[in-house]
Design a protein around this motif. Structure first.
Motif, PDB file in Angstrom:
ATOM      1  N   TYR A 282     -39.149   0.282 -52.355  1.00 47.56           N
ATOM      2  CA  TYR A 282     -38.903   0.684 -50.973  1.00 47.56           C
ATOM      3  C   TYR A 282     -39.921   0.000 -50.091  1.00 47.56           C
ATOM      4  CZ  TYR A 282     -42.620   3.982 -52.244  1.00 47.56           C
ATOM      5  OH  TYR A 282     -43.789   4.536 -52.701  1.00 47.56           O
ATOM      6  N   GLN A 283     -39.513  -0.181 -48.838  1.00 49.51           N
ATOM      7  CA  GLN A 283     -40.425  -0.730 -47.840  1.00 49.51           C
ATOM      8  C   GLN A 283     -40.875   0.428 -46.966  1.00 49.51           C
ATOM      9  OE1 GLN A 283     -38.471  -2.579 -44.547  1.00 49.51           O
ATOM     10  NE2 GLN A 283     -40.080  -4.085 -44.217  1.00 49.51           N
ATOM     11  N   ILE A 284     -42.165   0.527 -46.719  1.00 51.77           N
ATOM     12  CA  ILE A 284     -42.627   1.568 -45.798  1.00 51.77           C
ATOM     13  C   ILE A 284     -42.499   1.029 -44.379  1.00 51.77           C
ATOM     14  CG2 ILE A 284     -44.479   3.155 -45.186  1.00 51.77           C
ATOM     15  CD1 ILE A 284     -45.614   2.835 -47.984  1.00 51.77           C
ATOM     16  N   SER A 285     -41.711   1.732 -43.585  1.00 53.16           N
ATOM     17  CA  SER A 285     -41.377   1.279 -42.240  1.00 53.16           C
ATOM     18  C   SER A 285     -41.388   2.503 -41.317  1.00 53.16           C
ATOM     19  CB  SER A 285     -39.996   0.619 -42.294  1.00 53.16           C
ATOM     20  OG  SER A 285     -39.626   0.141 -41.030  1.00 53.16           O
ATOM     21  N   GLN A 286     -40.875   2.343 -40.125  1.00 51.26           N
ATOM     22  CA  GLN A 286     -40.782   3.485 -39.206  1.00 51.26           C
ATOM     23  C   GLN A 286     -39.410   3.488 -38.565  1.00 51.26           C
ATOM     24  OE1 GLN A 286     -44.233   2.724 -36.499  1.00 51.26           O
ATOM     25  NE2 GLN A 286     -45.052   4.596 -37.382  1.00 51.26           N
ATOM     26  N   LEU A 287     -38.497   4.261 -39.113  1.00 51.91           N
ATOM     27  CA  LEU A 287     -37.155   4.287 -38.535  1.00 51.91           C
ATOM     28  C   LEU A 287     -37.055   5.348 -37.434  1.00 51.91           C
ATOM     29  CD1 LEU A 287     -34.144   3.421 -38.536  1.00 51.91           C
ATOM     30  CD2 LEU A 287     -33.734   5.288 -40.131  1.00 51.91           C
ATOM     31  N   TYR A 288     -37.430   6.561 -37.782  1.00 51.80           N
ATOM     32  CA  TYR A 288     -37.115   7.684 -36.884  1.00 51.80           C
ATOM     33  C   TYR A 288     -38.127   7.852 -35.749  1.00 51.80           C
ATOM     34  CZ  TYR A 288     -33.855   8.958 -40.620  1.00 51.80           C
ATOM     35  OH  TYR A 288     -32.846   8.955 -41.540  1.00 51.80           O
ATOM     36  N   HIS A 289     -39.386   7.596 -36.040  1.00 62.56           N
ATOM     37  CA  HIS A 289     -40.417   7.827 -35.015  1.00 62.56           C
ATOM     38  C   HIS A 289     -41.378   6.642 -34.957  1.00 62.56           C
ATOM     39  CE1 HIS A 289     -39.204  12.036 -34.469  1.00 62.56           C
ATOM     40  NE2 HIS A 289     -39.039  12.066 -35.782  1.00 62.56           N
ATOM     41  N   PRO A 290     -41.002   5.580 -34.218  1.00 61.94           N
ATOM     42  CA  PRO A 290     -41.861   4.390 -34.151  1.00 61.94           C
ATOM     43  C   PRO A 290     -43.122   4.659 -33.343  1.00 61.94           C
ATOM     44  CG  PRO A 290     -40.045   4.165 -32.629  1.00 61.94           C
ATOM     45  CD  PRO A 290     -39.793   5.438 -33.394  1.00 61.94           C
ATOM     46  N   ILE A 291     -44.120   3.837 -33.576  1.00 61.06           N
ATOM     47  CA  ILE A 291     -45.406   4.038 -32.918  1.00 61.06           C
ATOM     48  C   ILE A 291     -45.374   3.647 -31.437  1.00 61.06           C
ATOM     49  CG2 ILE A 291     -46.307   1.772 -33.655  1.00 61.06           C
ATOM     50  CD1 ILE A 291     -49.016   3.240 -34.069  1.00 61.06           C
ATOM     51  N   VAL A 292     -44.471   2.703 -31.101  1.00 65.87           N
ATOM     52  CA  VAL A 292     -44.367   2.241 -29.712  1.00 65.87           C
ATOM     53  C   VAL A 292     -42.925   2.398 -29.240  1.00 65.87           C
ATOM     54  CG1 VAL A 292     -44.588   0.263 -28.160  1.00 65.87           C
ATOM     55  CG2 VAL A 292     -46.277   0.615 -29.971  1.00 65.87           C
ATOM     56  N   GLY A 293     -42.750   2.989 -28.069  1.00 69.54           N
ATOM     57  CA  GLY A 293     -41.418   3.196 -27.513  1.00 69.54           C
ATOM     58  C   GLY A 293     -41.033   2.099 -26.526  1.00 69.54           C
ATOM     59  N   GLU A 294     -40.295   2.468 -25.485  1.00 68.94           N
ATOM     60  CA  GLU A 294     -39.710   1.468 -24.594  1.00 68.94           C
ATOM     61  C   GLU A 294     -40.757   0.733 -23.757  1.00 68.94           C
ATOM     62  OE1 GLU A 294     -36.581   3.055 -22.239  1.00 68.94           O
ATOM     63  OE2 GLU A 294     -35.252   3.275 -23.970  1.00 68.94           O
ATOM     64  N   GLY A 295     -40.507  -0.564 -23.581  1.00 67.45           N
ATOM     65  CA  GLY A 295     -41.401  -1.379 -22.768  1.00 67.45           C
ATOM     66  C   GLY A 295     -40.611  -2.488 -22.086  1.00 67.45           C
ATOM     67  N   ALA A 296     -41.316  -3.479 -21.565  1.00 61.54           N
ATOM     68  CA  ALA A 296     -40.634  -4.548 -20.842  1.00 61.54           C
ATOM     69  C   ALA A 296     -41.407  -5.854 -20.954  1.00 61.54           C
ATOM     70  CB  ALA A 296     -40.502  -4.178 -19.361  1.00 61.54           C
ATOM     71  N   LEU A 297     -40.644  -6.943 -20.919  1.00 65.73           N
ATOM     72  CA  LEU A 297     -41.265  -8.258 -20.963  1.00 65.73           C
ATOM     73  C   LEU A 297     -40.654  -9.100 -19.843  1.00 65.73           C
ATOM     74  CD1 LEU A 297     -42.227 -10.098 -24.106  1.00 65.73           C
ATOM     75  CD2 LEU A 297     -40.826 -11.341 -22.474  1.00 65.73           C
ATOM     76  N   HIS A 298     -41.514  -9.788 -19.096  1.00 68.79           N
ATOM     77  CA  HIS A 298     -41.031 -10.542 -17.932  1.00 68.79           C
ATOM     78  C   HIS A 298     -40.889 -12.018 -18.284  1.00 68.79           C
ATOM     79  CE1 HIS A 298     -41.985  -7.129 -15.185  1.00 68.79           C
ATOM     80  NE2 HIS A 298     -42.803  -6.865 -16.191  1.00 68.79           N
ATOM     81  N   ILE A 299     -39.714 -12.578 -17.992  1.00 65.64           N
ATOM     82  CA  ILE A 299     -39.591 -14.029 -18.131  1.00 65.64           C
ATOM     83  C   ILE A 299     -39.374 -14.623 -16.742  1.00 65.64           C
ATOM     84  CG2 ILE A 299     -38.795 -14.002 -20.527  1.00 65.64           C
ATOM     85  CD1 ILE A 299     -35.972 -14.383 -19.556  1.00 65.64           C
ATOM     86  N   GLU A 300     -39.872 -15.858 -16.575  1.00 68.49           N
ATOM     87  CA  GLU A 300     -39.865 -16.444 -15.236  1.00 68.49           C
ATOM     88  C   GLU A 300     -38.693 -17.403 -15.050  1.00 68.49           C
ATOM     89  OE1 GLU A 300     -43.161 -16.979 -16.945  1.00 68.49           O
ATOM     90  OE2 GLU A 300     -43.483 -14.899 -16.328  1.00 68.49           O
ATOM     91  N   ALA A 301     -38.278 -17.520 -13.813  1.00 68.64           N
ATOM     92  CA  ALA A 301     -37.254 -18.499 -13.451  1.00 68.64           C
ATOM     93  C   ALA A 301     -37.732 -19.878 -13.888  1.00 68.64           C
ATOM     94  CB  ALA A 301     -37.025 -18.472 -11.950  1.00 68.64           C
ATOM     95  N   ASP A 302     -36.813 -20.671 -14.387  1.00 67.41           N
ATOM     96  CA  ASP A 302     -37.165 -22.011 -14.836  1.00 67.41           C
ATOM     97  C   ASP A 302     -35.905 -22.845 -14.690  1.00 67.41           C
ATOM     98  OD1 ASP A 302     -37.799 -24.334 -16.132  1.00 67.41           O
ATOM     99  OD2 ASP A 302     -38.708 -23.346 -17.874  1.00 67.41           O
TER     100      ASP A 302
END
Lengths: 499, 493
Positions: A100-120
């Motif tokens: 088995y792989q130890i992972s985090q399915l039900y309760h991850p350590i980090v929730g929703e966030g955002a990443l900004h990409i620039e016009a190019d």
């Protein structure tokens, strides 16, 4: 608007993309064992009893890996979950000793966030865009199978087994290969700023699972496919391009897209079925009973926050607003940790040498760092000894230029010599006569000669043909063999011609 | 020479310390007793040299005037679920036959550090799955006890059946056990000895072959409450290598033992009065109440309303964890290896696990796989976890009204080997009184109460608040002093 569309036989299709990026956490030890994580060691030399899943062995979380995940979450403006939990993902494979792989399915350590990409515009991204992040969870990496060591058997290398990964899951917010490429580059940049992942895609420190579906613009999401383990930005873009077109063909030919896992073949630029939904594993996730829930206290979170460096977006804004750099220069200089690192060191050294605030010399340093210096290096090719490219040497050159002691051309010449031979730029300038003449007497003498020899042009100039000023500058510089300080030349010429 | 084998942990430790006899004399006696008791099949391997080496070290320390340790000079049996460096560790399975770990479990290391030596690795139910010691790949273990008037081999209980058999037969003064759902307490009750499962997390699980991680807990099995207290002190303690280990100091249980229960309240859970419980067991429960009252305690009725759901929940949670914990036995890195001609990876797994696991292990792996699978997870695993929470809350409420709970350890006395083989569900019922405390992670102990009309021992169980092993031991001591349990199996082996 230049929106990315697939032109099918029956009309236009929009592509919907989500990425799951696996980033290897920078840490000396593995996620649940003390074994080393260094890349490139002999097979099976970095394997603890825990990694090899010997009977009775137990995982103990590595605080540094948790810290890095939290810092990464903060860098993408995400919710940090003070309570998270590890789950087991169960399946049999030879590279997975525990089964088995130890992972985090039900309760991850980090929730929703955002990443900004620039016009190019060049890349086809019309405007700035925010890509939503669904979550980041922490999990163990698997080992590596080697199929080319024996004619009938596969070998197993467990060095990678148990190394900490962050799985960074985006929302299905991207709509073109270019956006996906920009997302991966930006994410990589942030990880490297934070220092939580070296972002080295060739060594597999970062790899992406690419989810692609197509739809008529504005309609419901289509069925997606997931292409596993894509290990470069270019390949991510290729996968999307290929998958989108393949799916459109399938649909337009009356078929349906199967929800399946696919593999990318970098040699052909195509993808193929790895396993269909029917063959999908039942991973039987459940909370790992060897581990207590992970609870983060406020002081730990504060410590993580305090340890964050200035991040790309903030740095870029500061370069533009406080240092007065152009948007282009600011973006180029902040793209990579190494680049801004060198720039900021050089900027500080130059400002100190000249005795002016950084903002006053930033543009000069930026131009040097982005175009002048790389040009010199490139022209020298293998002759350039980069060990000589110290901030001190470059700052000296820039300072001489700022004071008018050397011209731009001389700056390049001196830098060439520094790179090839080493040495102090000031001494080189002195010894090899690579200084501008600012001695008004010498320049005035030449100007007088030129005015005397070109009376007709002087008359034309004084008659209103302003453009001839350039002619006199050129003649003077030529007479001075290029070594005159242009500012002094300009000033003297103006006085003599206009006066 | 036989006299030494009648001694318990405390007697041996104190006798060696005061120079009444040497540790080597004791070790030799027990080594001989072990060698003459092959019929019990209590040991999978014997390690007389380990016992002698440890004994000599203790004798040498004594000669130098050094501290001999909490278990100085005591040779013990080690359940073959604990990894012992260089000594075959099998969990009584074929799949681990021949496996010699390069490491020592934390608990066994602590015992060696405390001056104990090892007589051998004790038989058990395979991977600790069973309640009768009939699932071992290395054969059944017999109890030293016989039902009056019969010659049938009786079950020593399980899964720590080698431990209980050896301690009851006096071929070991004490042994380690592990308890997942009664595996220390039920065999202790079946063989007329004491056994305590401490609070979950007291003893490190590092180096113990895992059955169900959230339940597994090591503990001592010995013939007196004092001996259990001494040995538990040596076994317990925080271990940074076990993330579920309790970060608490180990109390001085032995020194604080007291049979004076004045001011204590003993709870009697009404839901433990179940159909199918032997009358002799109900009678012994009544006697136990009277004894504790006599020791100064007040007897109060308490309710543990979710008791009847505990066993079904246990048989979901424990197999679920086991199905995952046992996935590592794949023949790739250690243990049984079978690669049929032309076989691929999956064929290899199938061949190894088919040959390497016994029926009961396969049954539980299948149950566990089923209850965790997509579509069934919520109906089984999630529900079972909710029940687990409710069972724990039952105890919390009960412990607002009492200090220690008194109940039978098992619903019946021991049974002949082979008599329940066709009926796993009846077998599982053996643990009906033991499982709730396991689900709640509470300290729980079985002490001998009496022998039933068939001449077989019965045990009484004491369950305490989290971390209150002392309360459990003290109540056990009060019963022990009043029972005066002196019955011994007649030697037939």
């Amino acid at each position: 608007m230049t929106e990315y569309r697939i032109q099918g036989a029956t009309g236009e299709w929009e592509v919907v993309i989500g990425l799951e990026v696996h980033a290897q956490v920078t840490s000396n030890a593995k996620l649940f064992s003390g074994a080393s994580t260094a890349f490139g060691a002999e097979p099976n030399t970095q394997v603890s009893l825990v990694d090899a899943a010997m009977p009775g062995m137990l995982p103990v979380p590595n605080r540094e890996c948790i810290r890095q995940a939290v810092r990464t979450g903060m860098a993408i403006e995400a919710q940090i979950n003070k309570w998270s939990r590890f789950d087991r993902k169960n399946y049999f494979y030879a590279d997975l000793p525990q089964g088995y792989q130890i992972s985090q399915l039900y309760h991850p350590i980090v929730g929703e966030g955002a990443l900004h990409i620039e016009a190019d515009e060049k890349a086809g991204i019309a405007e700035d865009k925010v890509i939503g992040i669904e979550r980041i969870h922490v999990e163990q990496d698997a080992g590596k199978l080697m199929h080319d060591q024996h004619p009938t058997m596969s070998y197993v290398d467990l060095n990678r087994t148990g190394i900490a990964l962050m799985e960074i899951v985006s929302k299905p917010d991207m709509r073109s290969p270019a956006e996906a490429g920009a997302y991966v580059r930006k994410l990589r940049s942030i990880l490297r700023y934070v220092g939580s992942c070296d972002g080295n895609m060739e060594e597999g420190s970062m790899r992406a699972d690419v989810n692609v579906s197509v739809r008529r613009p504005g309609e419901e999401f289509g069925t997606r496919t997931e292409t596993k383990n894509v290990n470069s930005v270019r390949f991510v873009m290729q996968v999307i391009e290929y998958e989108a077109n393949r799916q459109v063909d399938v649909i337009e030919n009356g078929g349906t897209v199967d929800q399946e896992t696919r593999l990318f073949d970098p040699n052909t630029g195509t993808t193929r079925t790895m396993r269909s939904k029917e063959d999908a594993h039942d991973y039987r996730y459940f909370p790992d009973p060897d581990l207590l829930p992970l609870e983060l206290d406020d002081s730990f979170i504060e410590e993580c926050r305090a340890s964050l460096p200035e991040l790309p977006d903030a740095k870029r804004a500061r370069y533009e607003n406080e240092l007065g750099l152009t948007p282009y220069n600011a973006r180029e200089l902040t793209a990579e940790v190494e680049i801004f690192g060198r720039f900021e060191t050089l900027l500080a050294a130059t400002a100190a040498k000249i005795g002016k605030p950084e903002a006053k010399v930033a543009t000069q340093v930026a131009n040097w760092a982005l175009s002048v210096a790389p040009g010199v290096v490139k022209s020298l090719g293998e002759e350039a000894n980069m060990a000589n490219a110290t901030a001190g040497a470059q700052a000296s050159i820039l300072a001489m230029q700022d004071k008018g002691e050397i011209s731009g051309g001389q700056a390049k010449e001196i830098y060439e010599i520094v790179l090839k031979e080493g040495g102090e730029p000031e001494a080189i300038a002195d010894e090899r006569g690579l200084k501008q003449v600012s001695d008004t007497g010498a320049i005035e003498a030449k100007i007088d000669e030129i005015i005397a020899a070109n009376e007709d042009k002087v008359a034309e100039y004084r008659g209103g043909k302003d453009k001839l000023f350039g002619f006199f500058v050129g003649q003077t510089m030529k007479a001075m063999q290029g070594k005159a300080n242009p500012a002094v030349v300009n000033q003297l010429l103006k006085a003599k011609l206009d006066g | 020479m036989t006299a030494y084998t009648q001694l318990g942990v405390k007697d041996i430790r104190d006798g060696v310390a005061s120079g009444d006899f040497t540790a080597r004399e004791v070790a030799e006696s027990f080594n001989a007793a072990v060698a003459s008791a092959a019929e019990l099949n209590a040991f999978i391997v014997t390690t007389p040299d380990h016992a002698l080496t440890a004994a000599d070290a203790v004798d040498a320390k004594r000669a130098r005037g050094e501290d001999l340790g909490k278990m100085g000079g005591v040779p013990i049996g080690m359940k073959d679920l604990f990894a012992t460096k260089g000594v075959q560790t099998t969990a009584a399975s074929h799949i681990l036959e021949g496996f010699k770990p390069e490491y020592e479990s934390t608990v066994s290391q602590k015992l060696w550090d405390a001056g104990a030596g090892m007589l051998g690795k004790l038989n058990l139910d395979q991977f600790a799955m069973g309640s009768s010691n009939e699932t071992s790949y290395f054969g059944n273990v017999s109890s030293p006890w016989k039902k009056d008037g019969t010659n049938a081999a009786m079950s020593p209980g399980g899964s720590s059946g080698g431990s209980s058999s050896a301690v009851a037969a006096r071929i070991a003064p004490a042994a380690t056990g592990t308890d997942t759902g009664g595996s220390i307490r039920q065999p202790a009750a079946f063989t007329g000895i004491c056994g305590i499962k401490p609070t979950y997390g007291r003893c490190s699980r590092w180096g113990v072959v895992a059955f169900a991680s959230s339940l597994d807990q090591a503990g001592p099995m010995a013939r007196s409450v004092e001996d259990c207290a001494i040995m538990l002190e040596a076994m317990a303690g925080f271990d940074p290598k076990d993330a579920t280990s309790l970060q608490m100091d180990v109390p001085n249980w032995e020194a604080t033992l007291s049979a004076d229960l004045k001011g204590k309240k003993i709870g009697i859970p009404r839901e433990y009065r179940m159909d199918g419980t032997d009358q002799a067991i109900l009678d012994s429960w009544e006697q136990g109440k009277a004894m504790l009252r006599d020791a100064g305690a007040e007897i109060v009725d308490v309710s543990l309303p979710h008791t009847k759901y505990a066993l079904p929940a246990y048989y979901i949670i424990a197999p679920a964890e086991a199905s995952s914990n046992l996935a590592r036995y794949d023949g790739v890195r250690y243990g049984l290896r079978d690669l049929p001609d032309g076989a691929g990876l999956q064929d290899m797994y199938a061949a190894i696990r088919a040959a390497g696991f016994g029926d009961e292990v396969k049954r539980r792996v299948l149950i566990g796989t089923y209850v965790l699978s997509a579509g069934f997870y919520d109906a089984y695993y999630t529900q079972a976890q909710k029940i687990r929470t409710l069972v724990a809350q039952d105890f919390e409420k009960a412990f607002a009204e009492c200090d220690v709970i008194l109940a039978p350890t098992t619903p019946t006395a021991s049974f002949p080997l082979g008599s329940l083989n066709e009926d796993p569900l009846t077998m599982y019922l053996n643990d009906v009184f033991a499982v709730p405390a396991s689900l709640a992670g509470l300290p729980a102990m079985s002490v001998p109460a009496t022998v039933n009309p068939d001449g077989l021992p019965l045990g009484l169980q004491l369950v305490g608040r989290p971390f209150d092993e002392q309360g459990v031991l003290n109540a056990g001591l009060a019963i022990q002093q009043r029972v005066g349990f002196e019955a011994q199996p007649e030697k037939w082996w």
